[in-house]
Design an enzyme around this catalytic site. Structure first.
Site, PDB file in Angstrom:
ATOM      1  N   GLY A 293      13.026 -10.293 -30.259  1.00  0.00           N
ATOM      2  CA  GLY A 293      14.454  -9.959 -30.330  1.00  0.00           C
ATOM      3  C   GLY A 293      14.719  -8.592 -30.091  1.00  0.00           C
ATOM      4  N   PRO A 294      16.043  -8.293 -29.911  1.00  0.00           N
ATOM      5  CA  PRO A 294      16.470  -6.835 -29.584  1.00  0.00           C
ATOM      6  C   PRO A 294      16.031  -5.847 -30.597  1.00  0.00           C
ATOM      7  CG  PRO A 294      18.393  -8.148 -30.164  1.00  0.00           C
ATOM      8  CD  PRO A 294      17.086  -9.051 -30.156  1.00  0.00           C
ATOM      9  N   PRO A 295      16.324  -4.431 -30.212  1.00  0.00           N
ATOM     10  CA  PRO A 295      15.941  -3.488 -31.434  1.00  0.00           C
ATOM     11  C   PRO A 295      16.747  -3.404 -32.457  1.00  0.00           C
ATOM     12  CG  PRO A 295      15.908  -2.567 -29.267  1.00  0.00           C
ATOM     13  CD  PRO A 295      16.322  -4.038 -29.041  1.00  0.00           C
ATOM     14  N   GLY A 296      16.138  -3.551 -33.617  1.00  0.00           N
ATOM     15  CA  GLY A 296      16.993  -3.093 -34.770  1.00  0.00           C
ATOM     16  C   GLY A 296      17.295  -4.248 -35.663  1.00  0.00           C
ATOM     17  N   VAL A 297      16.727  -5.597 -35.355  1.00  0.00           N
ATOM     18  CA  VAL A 297      17.094  -6.644 -35.973  1.00  0.00           C
ATOM     19  C   VAL A 297      16.088  -6.910 -37.139  1.00  0.00           C
ATOM     20  CG1 VAL A 297      18.339  -7.791 -33.951  1.00  0.00           C
ATOM     21  CG2 VAL A 297      15.607  -8.149 -34.494  1.00  0.00           C
ATOM     22  N   GLY A 298      14.978  -6.001 -37.465  1.00  0.00           N
ATOM     23  CA  GLY A 298      14.207  -6.391 -38.587  1.00  0.00           C
ATOM     24  C   GLY A 298      12.774  -6.915 -38.103  1.00  0.00           C
ATOM     25  N   LYS A 299      12.296  -6.779 -37.066  1.00  0.00           N
ATOM     26  CA  LYS A 299      11.092  -7.425 -36.764  1.00  0.00           C
ATOM     27  C   LYS A 299       9.952  -6.559 -37.478  1.00  0.00           C
ATOM     28  CE  LYS A 299      11.256  -6.759 -32.213  1.00  0.00           C
ATOM     29  NZ  LYS A 299      12.766  -5.866 -32.177  1.00  0.00           N
ATOM     30  N   THR A 300       9.887  -5.313 -37.315  1.00  0.00           N
ATOM     31  CA  THR A 300       8.791  -4.799 -38.038  1.00  0.00           C
ATOM     32  C   THR A 300       8.896  -4.753 -39.563  1.00  0.00           C
ATOM     33  OG1 THR A 300       9.087  -3.255 -36.115  1.00  0.00           O
ATOM     34  CG2 THR A 300       7.838  -2.158 -38.208  1.00  0.00           C
TER      35      THR A 300
ATOM     36  N   SER B 108      22.491 -15.630 -14.117  1.00  0.00           N
ATOM     37  CA  SER B 108      23.438 -16.207 -14.728  1.00  0.00           C
ATOM     38  C   SER B 108      24.933 -15.881 -14.503  1.00  0.00           C
ATOM     39  CB  SER B 108      22.927 -16.306 -16.361  1.00  0.00           C
ATOM     40  OG  SER B 108      23.188 -14.855 -16.825  1.00  0.00           O
TER      41      SER B 108
ATOM     42  N   LYS C  45      24.696 -14.163 -26.162  1.00  0.00           N
ATOM     43  CA  LYS C  45      26.102 -13.997 -25.661  1.00  0.00           C
ATOM     44  C   LYS C  45      27.247 -14.624 -26.153  1.00  0.00           C
ATOM     45  CE  LYS C  45      23.481 -14.635 -21.174  1.00  0.00           C
ATOM     46  NZ  LYS C  45      23.267 -15.688 -20.097  1.00  0.00           N
TER      47      LYS C  45
END
Length: 823
Positions: A358-365, A685, A728
Site C-alpha cells: 500500500g502507499p506510505p502512511g497507511v499503517g503497514k509498519t 489506463s 482511483k
C-alpha cells in the site's frame, strides 16, 4: 702522450636528472622532454653517439649551460623504442669520460664539443692488492645486503683493472648523485677504487649495526614470550585457587553445553573453543573467535514466547491500534484461529508470510507491531530499503576483517526468542549490483520449505527460522521480484477515505501529539466542522503522515499560546476556529486548478495511481492548423505515448459517425499535454481519457467535467481492465467528481470501494470506447444517434441511485501527477 684528445665533431647533449652514467655501464632511460628527444633522434641520424651529463640543479626544467656538470660521458645508443604519449625509451652504453668545452644553442637542442679524459697510469702491485681487497669486500657485501646479483659478483671476481672495477661497483652500490658525479670526475682509477672501497666498508659496518639491533629486538621478543607463558601459568594457578569461577575456557564449554543447541552446532562450537584455548589472547584471531562464540551464545535457540491465542483479545488490540483495515485484521484473526486449532491438535504450523502492499502512511509498519502485541510475541523491524549487498542478508564470512552476521540473524539476536514477529520493511526497495543479489538471499528466508535450515555466512551453521512470523511491507506490488511474490500472501492496503482520515485524526493522532507536546488533555479542541478543512486544504496523501505533521504544527502553535496565556477559555483550552486555523497553518496548500462547474473542450479527467495513492490526471488536447503532426508533452512514458497513438487511430476510425472531417489529419496538428510536466507518468489506463480528449477537441464538443475515467484502449476501441480502482475512486471522490467511467471487467472491484463512495458516486461500466464517448462528451443529437447505432445501450451500474451531493466549495487537483499508473 697528452691526457686530452680533442674530438673534432660536435655531439648532441642529453641532459639527465639524478642519473650519472659510467663508462662501460649500460642504462635504460625514458626520454620525454622535446629537446632531449630531438637530441636522441639527431644522434641516430649520425653515428648513434651523444654526450650525457647530469643537472647540477634538478629543479630547473629548462637548464642553461652553467647548470650542467662539465664532466660527462660519451655514450652510444644501443637501441631505441617509441612509447605511448610521444616518449621514447633508449638503451645507452657509456664509452668514455669527456670534458665539455663548448655549448652551441643554435638548434632546438644543445650540441657540445668535448675532449676525452684518459685514465691516469697506476701501480700494478698496489692495484692488484687493492683489487683483491675490494673483491673480498664486495663478496661480504653481497652476503650482508644482497644488493649485488650473482652475475655482478662474478664480473667483480674477473675484474683486473681498478678503474673498471670502481665504475662497476659505483654503478651498483652508490646511489647519491653528487657522490657518483665525484667518482665520475676522478681519472685516477686507483684513487677511485679506494673511494669505492671506503663506501663498501662503511655500508658493511652499517649492516652489522642493523644486525646487532635486530638481534637485541629478537632477544626482547623471546623474553616477552617467556614472560607471557609464565603469566599464563600463573593465571591457571589463580583460576584453580579461585574455586567456583574456574577457568574461562571451561566456563565457555559449560555455557555451550547448557545452551541447548542442536548437537551439530554444539560440536562445532566446542571445536572453536579448543582452537581459542591454543591461541594467545592478544592475537587478532583470538578476538574473532571470541566474538563468534559470544554471538552464537547470544542467539535464541530454545527461548520462545507463548502465543496469545484469544481471538477476542487480539481483535480488541487490533481495533484499538488501527482504524479501518478490516481485510488485514480479518486475515490476522484467521491466522490466529488456525494457529490455535493446530496447537490444540499437536500439529506443527508452517509459518505464513504476509505482504502488506500500500502507499506510505497507511499503517503497514505499525500494523506489524500491533500483530506482535496481539499474539504476545517480540517485534523486530528490519529495514530493507536500498540494500544492495547480499552479505547484508546472509552476513560476511569470518575470513573478512570486521565480519558481522546478516540482518536476519541480528534481528533474531535482538528479539531473544525463536518465534518473534519479524517485519521486513520496504521489500520492494531491494536492489542488486556487483556485490550480489540480496533478493536471491531473501528466497531462503521467506520460503517455508527452506528457512528451517537458513545458513548465515558468519554463523556457518543452519539456523531455524520456521517459527518466525514474517510480515513484509511494500509500496508497489509490481516492484517485488516475482520469485519473492510467489512465496508471500499479498494483502493490499488502499488509501483512507476522508471520513477515515478524520476519524483517525480525532481518535489517534490528536491525542498522541497533544501528549508529545506536553499539553494537558483537552488543551486543543478542533470542532468537527474544521476537520474536513484540515484534511482537504492542508494534506494530499493516501495515508495520514502529512495529517499528523499538520496536527503537530497546530500543537506547537497552541503550546506557545498556552505559555503566553492566549487561550480561548479560562481553563486553558484553545478552541480552533477558521481564523486560528489559517494563523497556525498558513494559507491553504491545495486547491483545484480547473473549475468543475464548467465543461471544457479538449479537457478530460483521468485517474491514476501514484506512490501516495490515487490522483486525478487531467489530459488537455489542443488543435491548430498543420499537416497531421502529433505532439505529446508532460513527460509521458512509452506506454502512455502508445495509448495516445491508439486514441488517434480510433478517432480516425469513428470520424464518419462523429461527423469529423475524414481528412482532418491533413489539415491540423494535435498537441496532447499532461499537466505537471516535471513529474514522469506512464501506464496504459489513461488510454480512454486521451481518446475522449482528442475526440472532444476534434468535434468541438465539451467533456463533462463532473466525470473522471480510467481504462486501457485497444486499436478497435475495446476498453480493457485496469488496477487500483479503489485508490482511483478515493481520489475522484476527494476531488468532488461524482461520475466514474470504468471498464466493465472491473465490476468485481466495486465491492472493495467504501460504502459512502458507492452511494455518492455513479459508476458507469463500459465495454468499448463508443460507450465512453456517449457517457462523457456532450454530443449533439445527430452525433448521438450515429453513435448509438454502434455503441448500443449504455449500462450504468451503481449500488443505489446516486444521491445529489453538493460539490465542495473548493476543488483540489493532483499535487502529484501519476508517476506509475499501474494497470
Amino acid at each position: 702522450m697528452s691526457r686530452y684528445e680533442l674530438y673534432a665533431p660536435r655531439y648532441p647533449l642529453l641532459p639527465l636528472k639524478n642519473v650519472v652514467i659510467f663508462p662501460r655501464n649500460v642504462v635504460t632511460l625514458l626520454v620525454g622532454r622535446p629537446r632531449s628527444i630531438q637530441a636522441v633522434e639527431e644522434a641516430l641520424l649520425r653515428d648513434r653517439r651523444l654526450i650525457v651529463t647530469a643537472h647540477q640543479d634538478v629543479e630547473r626544467d629548462e637548464p642553461r649551460p652553467d647548470d650542467f656538470y662539465r664532466i660527462g660521458t660519451l655514450a652510444s645508443i644501443v637501441s631505441m623504442d617509441r612509447q605511448q604519449g610521444g616518449n621514447i625509451q633508449v638503451v645507452l652504453e657509456g664509452l668514455n669520460r669527456v670534458k665539455i668545452d663548448q655549448f652551441d644553442q643554435s638548434r632546438p637542442f644543445f650540441t657540445v664539443a668535448a675532449a676525452q679524459l684518459e685514465e691516469a697510469p697506476g701501480h700494478p702491485d698496489q692495484d692488484r692488492v687493492l683489487i683483491a681487497h675490494v673483491q673480498d669486500l664486495a663478496t661480504k657485501h653481497a652476503e650482508a645486503r644482497t644488493k649485488l646479483s650473482a652475475e655482478v659478483v662474478e664480473m667483480v671476481g674477473r675484474a683486473t683493472e681498478p678503474g673498471h672495477l670502481a665504475d662497476l661497483l659505483a654503478t651498483q652500490l652508490v646511489t647519491d648523485v653528487a657522490r657518483r658525479q665525484e667518482l665520475l670526475e676522478m681519472t685516477d682509477g686507483t684513487r677511485r677504487l679506494e673511494q669505492v672501497a671506503v663506501h663498501i666498508a662503511g655500508d658493511l659496518d652499517l649492516a652489522a649495526l642493523e644486525q646487532r639491533i635486530k638481534a637485541r629486538v629478537r632477544d626482547q621478543i623471546d623474553k616477552n614470550q617467556r614472560e607471557y607463558f609464565l603469566r599464563e601459568q600463573l593465571k591457571a594457578i589463580h583460576d584453580e585457587l579461585g574455586g567456583e569461577n574456574g577457568n574461562e575456557i571451561e566456563t565457555l564449554r559449560q555455557r555451550i553445553t547448557d545452551r541447548g543447541m542442536p548437537a551439530a552446532v554444539t560440536e562445532k562450537m566446542i571445536k572453536e573453543v579448543n582452537r581459542l584455548e591454543r591461541m594467545p589472547p592478544v592475537s587478532a584471531e583470538s578476538t574473532v573467535v571470541r566474538g563468534y562464540l559470544e554471538t552464537m551464545l547470544a542467539l535464541p535457540w530454545t527461548e520462545r514466547d507463548e502465543d496469545r491465542l484469544d481471538l477476542d483479545e487480539a481483535e480488541a488490540i487490533l481495533n484499538a491500534d488501527h482504524f479501518g483495515l478490516e481485510p488485514v485484521k480479518e486475515r490476522i484473526l484467521d491466522f490466529l484461529a488456525v494457529r490455535r486449532l493446530t496447537a490444540n491438535a499437536g500439529r506443527s504450523q508452517s509459518s505464513q508470510i504476509l505482504c502488506l502492499v500500500g502507499p506510505p502512511g497507511v499503517g503497514k509498519t505499525s500494523l506489524g507491531r500491533s500483530v506482535a502485541t496481539a499474539m504476545g510475541r517480540q517485534f523486530v523491524r528490519v529495514s530493507l530499503g536500498g540494500v544492495r549487498d547480499e552479505a547484508e542478508i546472509r552476513g560476511h564470512r569470518r575470513t573478512y576483517i570486521g565480519a558481522l552476521p546478516g540482518r536476519i540473524v541480528s534481528a533474531m539476536k535482538q528479539a531473544g526468542t525463536i518465534n518473534p514477529v519479524l517485519l521486513l520493511d520496504e521489500i520492494d526497495k531491494l536492489a542488486n549490483d556487483y556485490r550480489g543479489d540480496p533478493t536471491a538471499a531473501m528466497l531462503e528466508v521467506l520460503d517455508p520449505e527452506q528457512h528451517a535450515g537458513f545458513t548465515d555466512h558468519y554463523l556457518d551453521v543452519p539456523y531455524d527460522l520456521s517459527q518466525v512470523m514474517f510480515i513484509t511491507t511494500a509500496n508497489f506490488m509490481q516492484q517485488i521480484p516475482a520469485p519473492l511474490k510467489d512465496r508471500m500472501e499479498i494483502i493490499e492496503l488502499s488509501g483512507y477515505t476522508e471520513d477515515e482520515k478524520i476519524a483517525i485524526g480525532q481518535r489517534y493522532l490528536l491525542p498522541r501529539q497533544v501528549e508529545a507536546h506536553g499539553l494537558g488533555e483537552g488543551a486543543l479542541s478542533i470542532p468537527d466542522a474544521l476537520w474536513p478543512r484540515v484534511v482537504r486544504e492542508y494534506t494530499r496523501e493516501a495515508g495520514v503522515r502529512g495529517l499528523e505533521r499538520e496536527i503537530a504544527t497546530l500543537c506547537r502553535k497552541v503550546a506557545r499560546d498556552v505559555v503566553r496565556g492566549k487561550t480561548s477559555t479560562d481553563d486553558g483550552t484553545v478552541i480552533l476556529d477558521e481564523t486560528r486555523l489559517e494563523t497556525y497553518l498558513g494559507p491553504k496548500k491545495y486547491g483545484f486548478s480547473q473549475d468543475l462547474d464548467d465543461s471544457q473542450v479538449g479537457l478530460a479527467l483521468g485517474l491514476g495511481v501514484t506512490s501516495v495513492g490515487g490522483e486525478i490526471l487531467p489530459v488537455e488536447v489542443a488543435t491548430m492548423p498543420g499537416t497531421g503532426g502529433l505532439t505529446i508533452t508532460g513527460k509521458a512514458g512509452d506506454v502512455m505515448q502508445e495509448s495516445a497513438r491508439a486514441a488517434m487511430s480510433y478517432a480516425r476510425s469513428r470520424a464518419e459517425q462523429l461527423h469529423i472531417d475524414p481528412h482532418f489529419q491533413q489539415k491540423i496538428d494535435l498537441h496532447i499535454h499532461l499537466p505537471e510536466g516535471a513529474t514522469p507518468k506512464d501506464g496504459p489506463s489513461a488510454g480512454i481519457t486521451m481518446a475522449t480528449a482528442v475526440i472532444s477537441a476534434l468535434t468541438k464538443r465539451p467533456v463533462r467535467n463532473d466525470t473522471a475515467m480510467t481504462g486501457e484502449i485497444t486499436l478497435r476501441g475495446r476498453v480493457l481492465p485496469i488496477g487500483g480502482l479503489k485508490d482511483k475512486a478515493l481520489a475522484a471522490h476527494r476531488h468532488g467528481v461524482r461520475r466514474i467511467i470504468a471498464p466493465i471487467d472491473n465490476q468485481g472491484d466495486f465491492a472493495k470501494i467504501p460504502a459512502n463512495i458507492q452511494r455518492e458516486v455513479e459508476f458507469i461500466w463500459v465495454r468499448n470506447m463508443d460507450q465512453v464517448i456517449a457517457a462523457a462528451i456532450l454530443l449533439d443529437e445527430v452525433q448521438v444517434e450515429s453513435l448509438e447505432e454502434i455503441a448500443g445501450p449504455l449500462p450504468v451500474v451503481a449500488s443505489t441511485p446516486p444521491a445529489p451531493v453538493p460539490a465542495p466549495a473548493e476543488s483540489y487537483p493532483a499535487d502529484l501527477a501519476s508517476d506509475a499508473d499501474r494497470a
